[in-house]
Design a protein around this motif. Structure first.
Motif, PDB file in Angstrom:
ATOM      1  N   PRO A 140     -10.774  -3.032   6.498  1.00 21.97           N
ATOM      2  CA  PRO A 140      -9.572  -3.428   7.245  1.00 21.97           C
ATOM      3  C   PRO A 140      -9.891  -3.995   8.619  1.00 21.97           C
ATOM      4  CG  PRO A 140      -9.210  -1.337   6.140  1.00 21.97           C
ATOM      5  CD  PRO A 140     -10.662  -1.667   5.950  1.00 21.97           C
ATOM      6  N   HIS A 152      -3.403   4.133   6.463  1.00 24.34           N
ATOM      7  CA  HIS A 152      -4.741   4.054   5.875  1.00 24.34           C
ATOM      8  C   HIS A 152      -5.229   5.462   5.517  1.00 24.34           C
ATOM      9  CE1 HIS A 152      -5.271  -0.166   6.900  1.00 24.34           C
ATOM     10  NE2 HIS A 152      -4.979   0.088   8.165  1.00 24.34           N
ATOM     11  N   VAL A 197      -5.282  -6.130   7.160  1.00 28.01           N
ATOM     12  CA  VAL A 197      -5.149  -4.681   6.999  1.00 28.01           C
ATOM     13  C   VAL A 197      -5.440  -4.234   5.567  1.00 28.01           C
ATOM     14  CG1 VAL A 197      -3.559  -4.367   8.912  1.00 28.01           C
ATOM     15  CG2 VAL A 197      -2.655  -4.897   6.639  1.00 28.01           C
ATOM     16  N   ILE A 198      -5.361  -5.150   4.602  1.00 31.28           N
ATOM     17  CA  ILE A 198      -5.664  -4.777   3.215  1.00 31.28           C
ATOM     18  C   ILE A 198      -7.007  -5.341   2.760  1.00 31.28           C
ATOM     19  CG2 ILE A 198      -3.230  -4.553   2.601  1.00 31.28           C
ATOM     20  CD1 ILE A 198      -3.472  -7.253   1.120  1.00 31.28           C
ATOM     21  N   ILE A 200       1.726   0.336   8.521  1.00 34.40           N
ATOM     22  CA  ILE A 200       0.534   0.479   7.691  1.00 34.40           C
ATOM     23  C   ILE A 200       0.018   1.916   7.767  1.00 34.40           C
ATOM     24  CG2 ILE A 200      -1.758  -0.446   7.190  1.00 34.40           C
ATOM     25  CD1 ILE A 200       0.489  -2.562   7.131  1.00 34.40           C
ATOM     26  N   SER A 235      -4.845  -1.087  -2.213  1.00 36.27           N
ATOM     27  CA  SER A 235      -3.699  -1.341  -1.333  1.00 36.27           C
ATOM     28  C   SER A 235      -2.400  -1.462  -2.127  1.00 36.27           C
ATOM     29  CB  SER A 235      -3.933  -2.610  -0.512  1.00 36.27           C
ATOM     30  OG  SER A 235      -5.097  -2.469   0.285  1.00 36.27           O
ATOM     31  N   THR A 295       1.586  -0.204   2.636  1.00 43.66           N
ATOM     32  CA  THR A 295       2.266  -1.126   3.554  1.00 43.66           C
ATOM     33  C   THR A 295       3.756  -1.154   3.259  1.00 43.66           C
ATOM     34  OG1 THR A 295       2.204  -3.174   2.243  1.00 43.66           O
ATOM     35  CG2 THR A 295       0.180  -2.571   3.396  1.00 43.66           C
ATOM     36  N   THR A 300      -4.555   1.921   1.192  1.00 44.02           N
ATOM     37  CA  THR A 300      -3.669   1.443   2.250  1.00 44.02           C
ATOM     38  C   THR A 300      -2.259   1.273   1.699  1.00 44.02           C
ATOM     39  OG1 THR A 300      -5.413   0.328   3.507  1.00 44.02           O
ATOM     40  CG2 THR A 300      -3.182  -0.476   3.810  1.00 44.02           C
ATOM     41  N   ASN A 322     -10.641  -1.276  -0.851  1.00 45.13           N
ATOM     42  CA  ASN A 322      -9.360  -0.872  -0.283  1.00 45.13           C
ATOM     43  C   ASN A 322      -8.255  -1.014  -1.318  1.00 45.13           C
ATOM     44  OD1 ASN A 322      -7.313  -0.169   1.446  1.00 45.13           O
ATOM     45  ND2 ASN A 322      -7.553  -1.909   2.838  1.00 45.13           N
TER      46      ASN A 322
END
Length: 284
Positions: A225, A259, A220-221, A257, A137, A244, A242, A135
């Motif tokens: 997730p 994705h 979430v990261i 957020i 991010s 944010t 991702t 991910n």
């Protein structure tokens, strides 16, 4: 002989009580006006002045990145991306969101400290890099300091997020919203831009295109997730991106957020330095 007019009575002295009331009202009014001016100046500074300062830092970071890419292209025989040795605040990639217009471009820097985010979008250092399984991010401000993520709430499913590195192009697209999952294949999934985008199952079941979470929700990261404790091999892992930012605007109460999933990638052709991906033409 006409009688002389009577002199008008002179007003008596203002009662002390009325003097005090007027003074208090006047003082309170002056204080409120002063406070209003201070707040207004603070808003102007946060929204406009910090934008100008960050724009200068962003231009400098982009120029330094371009120079470094040029120098390394000249020196390197192998054309593969390496992300080792990046320091806090170092630029290493460029991000484009074509739906926001042809001029939307930001250099992504390493790290998410306050100083780094004043330069531009910042990479969470413990997450994947562009194109890697996991991910990738990135955090960014929504108001002031360049506000690179001011409008990310407007990104729609299948919109492209294009990431350029020294030797490669990566195209991520926002995954379906929660309400779009049911009937995706028969609905929006038929859009040619949605090729490679679909609701993910298994450990990615909770993944949606946009969500609002508390600042404490670091899951979430995570590579998967919302499932930070899940461990997958690189072959089993999706390649995600991702974004944010704070939510709502002018507040850090929550986080917005976005994705996206990697749908395409290719190496740059040294013989065609001006070649760019067609996805960059998907402007809004």
């Amino acid at each position: 002989m006409a009688p002389s007019p009577r002199p008008r009575p002179r007003p008596g002295p203002t009662p002390p009580e009325k003097d005090r009331t007027r003074t208090i009202v006047r003082t309170v009014g002056e204080v409120l006006i002063t406070l209003g001016m201070v707040v207004l100046l603070f808003v102007i500074y946060e929204v406009y002045i910090t934008d100008l300062i960050s724009a200068g830092k962003q231009r400098e970071a982009t120029a330094q990145l371009d120079d470094r890419w040029h120098e390394q292209d000249t020196a390197e025989a192998q054309r593969s991306d390496h992300f080792e040795g990046l320091g806090e605040g170092d630029g290493f990639a460029k991000m484009y969101i074509p739906a926001f217009g042809a001029d939307y471009q930001f250099t992504i820097v390493e790290g998410t400290t306050a100083e780094s985010l004043e330069v531009g979008p910042g990479h969470y250092t413990d997450t994947a890099y562009p194109g890697q399984p996991g991910n990738f991010s990135v955090a960014g401000h929504r108001v002031g300091k360049g506000a690179p993520f001011n409008d990310i709430n407007l990104i729609q499913s299948c919109d492209a997020i294009v990431v350029e590195t020294q030797h490669s192009w990566f195209v991520y697209r926002m995954v379906p919203l929660e309400e779009e999952k049911a009937g995706w294949a028969e609905g929006k999934g038929k859009d040619p831009r949605c090729k490679g985008v679909e609701p993910l199952g298994g450990p990615y079941e909770a993944l949606v295109g946009q969500e609002i979470v508390l600042p404490t929700n670091g899951g979430v990261i995570a590579p998967v997730p919302h499932n930070p404790d899940v461990t997958l091999s690189s072959g089993e892992m999706a390649s995600l991106m991702t974004l944010t930012t704070c939510h709502p605007r002018f507040s850090d109460k929550e986080r917005l957020i976005v994705h996206a999933v990697l749908t395409d990638q290719w190496a740059k052709d040294p013989s065609k330095p001006d070649e760019r991906p067609v996805e960059l033409e998907e402007t809004g």
